[in-house]
Every structure is written in structure tokens, then in C-alpha cells.
Design a protein around this motif. Structure first.
Motif, PDB file in Angstrom:
ATOM      1  N   PRO A  34       0.700  -1.146   0.031  1.00  0.00           N
ATOM      2  CA  PRO A  34       0.020   0.077   0.055  1.00  0.00           C
ATOM      3  C   PRO A  34       0.756   1.257  -0.039  1.00  0.00           C
ATOM      4  N   ALA A  74       1.534   1.856  -3.791  1.00  0.00           N
ATOM      5  CA  ALA A  74       0.798   1.598  -4.820  1.00  0.00           C
ATOM      6  C   ALA A  74       0.631   2.762  -5.993  1.00  0.00           C
ATOM      7  N   ALA A 121      -2.180  -1.934  -3.767  1.00  0.00           N
ATOM      8  CA  ALA A 121      -2.353  -1.740  -2.406  1.00  0.00           C
ATOM      9  C   ALA A 121      -2.588  -3.031  -1.764  1.00  0.00           C
TER      10      ALA A 121
END
Length: 131
Positions: free
Chosen positions: A45, A48, A59
Motif C-alpha cells: 500500500p 501503490a 495496495a
């Protein structure tokens, strides 16, 4: 499970905890895997939307929409259970916990769901030794 046969047949490896820093194992192990021919899907994440290993970083595992042969994990042992449900949904053929990562309760839950697990071993080292 015959690891050599499994690694030969696998095509797609998702990497949970992939990292863009070339000095970290979470970069150089998946980069090696990409170079030897696997499609590597990075999951983290924090990164991402960036590109790693020729793919866009997602993510979470729930964002992967293609079949995954191996899920290679670079997360602390204590953080594994928070990913269990997403892994069960993804249904990779094999979950690989990198060197230093071990969680027997987590592994047992995956094995009960008929997902094979390798704990505390470096996927790159094993792949190199089997070539």
C-alpha cells in the motif's frame, strides 16, 4: 510437494511487501524472479500506483485479478494473520514465507485450506539451487 517441479510450472508470483529499494530483499528477490522469467505482481500500500518489476504496484491482494501460482511474502511474522482472509480468497497454489518469517498457526490455517506453505526460506536461493 516437489518444489523443483512447482517452481518450473509456476508463471505468476505475487509479492506481498514488495519494496522499491534495491538494497532490500523485498526488491532484489522479486527482481531476480522477474529476470528468470516469472511475472511478478508487487503488492504494497505504501507504493501503490508506482511501477516495479514492469507492473503497477497494488495496495492489497484483493486488487489482483489474475491467477497467482506463488505468493511470496515479505512481512513480519506477527503481521501475517491480517492477510489470511485475502490470501484464502486469492487461493495461490503456494505461499512462500521468506527467510526469517515463520508463523505455524498461519501456515496451519493455509494448509487446512489446501494451500501449500514454505516457511523461513529464501525463494531466490532455493530457485538458484534447483536450476
Amino acid at each position: 510437494m516437489n518444489l523443483e517441479q512447482y517452481l518450473r510450472q509456476a508463471r505468476t508470483i505475487a509479492v506481498l511487501g514488495a519494496h522499491p529499494d534495491p538494497a532490500r530483499a523485498a526488491y532484489f528477490v522479486p527482481e531476480y524472479l522477474r529476470r528468470v522469467g516469472y511475472r511478478v505482481l508487487p503488492v504494497n500500500p505504501r507504493f501503490a500506483g508506482q511501477e516495479l518489476f514492469g507492473e503497477t504496484v497494488v495496495a492489497g491482494l484483493e486488487e489482483i485479478s489474475v491467477p497467482v501460482d506463488i505468493l511470496d511474502i515479505f512481512r513480519r511474522s506477527s503481521a501475517l494473520m491480517e492477510h489470511l482472509e485475502a490470501i484464502l480468497e486469492l487461493r495461490p497454489g503456494l505461499v512462500w514465507l521468506q527467510s526469517g518469517i515463520r508463523n505455524d498457526a498461519f501456515a496451519q490455517r493455509l494448509e487446512q485450506a489446501a494451500i501449500a506453505v514454505v516457511q523461513d526460506r529464501c525463494l531466490m536461493s532455493v530457485h538458484r539451487s534447483l536450476r
